[in-house]
Design a protein around this motif. Structure first.
Motif, PDB file in Angstrom:
ATOM      1  N   GLN A 205       0.824  -1.201   0.000  1.00  0.00           N
ATOM      2  CA  GLN A 205       0.000   0.000   0.000  1.00  0.00           C
ATOM      3  C   GLN A 205       0.864   1.260   0.000  1.00  0.00           C
ATOM      4  OE1 GLN A 205      -2.157  -0.998   3.562  1.00  0.00           O
ATOM      5  NE2 GLN A 205      -3.958  -1.715   2.442  1.00  0.00           N
ATOM      6  N   ARG A 208       2.228   1.855  -3.471  1.00  0.00           N
ATOM      7  CA  ARG A 208       1.193   2.376  -4.379  1.00  0.00           C
ATOM      8  C   ARG A 208       0.973   3.859  -4.159  1.00  0.00           C
ATOM      9  NH1 ARG A 208      -4.061  -0.148  -3.307  1.00  0.00           N
ATOM     10  NH2 ARG A 208      -4.724   1.200  -5.044  1.00  0.00           N
ATOM     11  N   PHE A 212       1.892   6.974  -6.743  1.00  0.00           N
ATOM     12  CA  PHE A 212       0.902   7.983  -7.103  1.00  0.00           C
ATOM     13  C   PHE A 212       1.426   9.386  -6.784  1.00  0.00           C
ATOM     14  CE2 PHE A 212      -2.981  10.459  -5.961  1.00  0.00           C
ATOM     15  CZ  PHE A 212      -3.513  10.535  -7.237  1.00  0.00           C
ATOM     16  N   TYR A 248       3.480   1.759 -14.198  1.00  0.00           N
ATOM     17  CA  TYR A 248       2.134   1.213 -14.204  1.00  0.00           C
ATOM     18  C   TYR A 248       2.055   0.200 -15.337  1.00  0.00           C
ATOM     19  CZ  TYR A 248       0.619   4.940 -11.036  1.00  0.00           C
ATOM     20  OH  TYR A 248       0.472   5.769  -9.955  1.00  0.00           O
ATOM     21  N   HIS A 253      -4.362   1.106 -15.933  1.00  0.00           N
ATOM     22  CA  HIS A 253      -3.921   0.911 -14.547  1.00  0.00           C
ATOM     23  C   HIS A 253      -3.694   2.252 -13.871  1.00  0.00           C
ATOM     24  CE1 HIS A 253      -0.630  -0.795 -11.662  1.00  0.00           C
ATOM     25  NE2 HIS A 253      -1.783  -0.619 -11.041  1.00  0.00           N
ATOM     26  N   GLU A 257      -5.813   3.704 -10.585  1.00  0.00           N
ATOM     27  CA  GLU A 257      -5.146   4.125  -9.360  1.00  0.00           C
ATOM     28  C   GLU A 257      -5.466   5.595  -9.065  1.00  0.00           C
ATOM     29  OE1 GLU A 257      -2.260   1.966  -7.360  1.00  0.00           O
ATOM     30  OE2 GLU A 257      -4.303   1.297  -7.778  1.00  0.00           O
TER      31      GLU A 257
END
Length: 283
Positions: A205, A208, A212, A248, A253, A257
């Motif tokens: 997590q 990710r 981002f 990605y 994808h 996200e």
């Protein structure tokens, strides 16, 4: 508006990534969307007016916070109040920094916002009082740094395993968590438990969210930085190329996200961007 973004030196920097101070903000909107920051933060409100955390973008209901509060690791966006003449000091912790200083299981505050006195007791009162007594941005930031260092015990430090893993996960994506665990010489379960306790979320997590954030950082470089939300919208980039650059699997994808973390499409984001990559004005 008075604004300062401070990156501390050691030993403060071992626990704190940065400290933001601003005073006299005059936003032309009443609410802001706060996209996940990938960090635990303490917010010290230097006014006496409560600030509301809304249940949603258009919801009237919410929870009011006063004086100082702590925001755990957020995995989804939150909607906060934007007030005239607001003044705040915000401490953004390194991964594992809050857990090390306060002996706080980071998972206990994940996805939540709590009054600082409910979490730290009277120590939180001391922080706000000292910052208020100081005059000017530099002195107030120094007061916060002094308070932070007083929270240390004799052997206070971020777990080296957590620090190393977070540093690796902050690099461009593409690394597999299992490979990192093998590299560290620990079982996956051991690493997951230690990381979650210290940081508040799993390594996957965390990776990710920070990929981002890398994406938002790339986008922000294409526009003006303006803490008063006066910048122009961003120019639309080549999303397919960005997907490849940031590892990605494809453009779809990236879009999925983006929706998951910001509640909007990438195209909508560049249209409403006004100078701060993690804060978006509503209305």
């Amino acid at each position: 508006m008075e604004f300062a973004l401070h990156f501390p030196l050691p030993p403060v920097s071992r626990f704190v990534e940065n400290i933001t101070y601003y005073a006299g903000a005059t936003p032309n909107h009443r609410r802001e969307k706060l996209i996940p920051e990938g960090a635990i933060q303490i917010i010290v409100d230097l006014t006496e007016t409560p600030k509301r955390l809304y249940a949603g973008e258009t919801a009237a209901e919410g929870v009011d916070f006063r004086k100082a509060w702590i925001s755990g690791m957020q995995r989804k966006l939150i909607v906060i109040e934007a007030q005239q003449q607001s003044s705040m000091l915000i401490v953004r912790f390194q991964p594992g920094g809050a857990e090390a200083l306060f002996r706080l299981a980071a998972t206990e505050i994940t996805d939540g916002v709590f009054g600082l006195d409910d979490v730290l007791g009277r120590a939180s009162v001391s922080l706000r009082d000292r910052v208020l007594e100081a005059q000017g941005a530099s002195a107030r930031i120094t007061a916060a740094e002094t308070w932070i260092m007083e929270q240390r015990g004799a052997n206070t430090m971020i777990d080296p395993l957590v620090a190393h893993l977070a540093a690796r996960l902050n690099r461009p994506a593409g690394l597999r968590i299992a490979h990192l665990c093998d590299e560290l010489g620990y079982s996956t379960r051991h690493v997951l438990e230690k990381f979650r306790h210290a940081v508040g979320i799993t390594p996957k997590q965390y990776a990710r969210i920070h990929r981002f954030k890398q994406l938002l950082g790339v986008l922000a470089q294409r526009g003006a930085y303006d803490p008063e939300f006066g910048a122009d919208p961003l120019q639309t980039p080549d999303w397919s190329a960005l997907a490849v650059e940031l590892h990605y699997s494809d453009q779809s994808h990236l879009v999925n996200e983006f929706r998951g973390f910001s509640g909007m499409t990438p195209g909508a984001y560049v249209a409403v961007y006004r100078g701060l990559e993690n804060y978006l004005p509503i209305g």
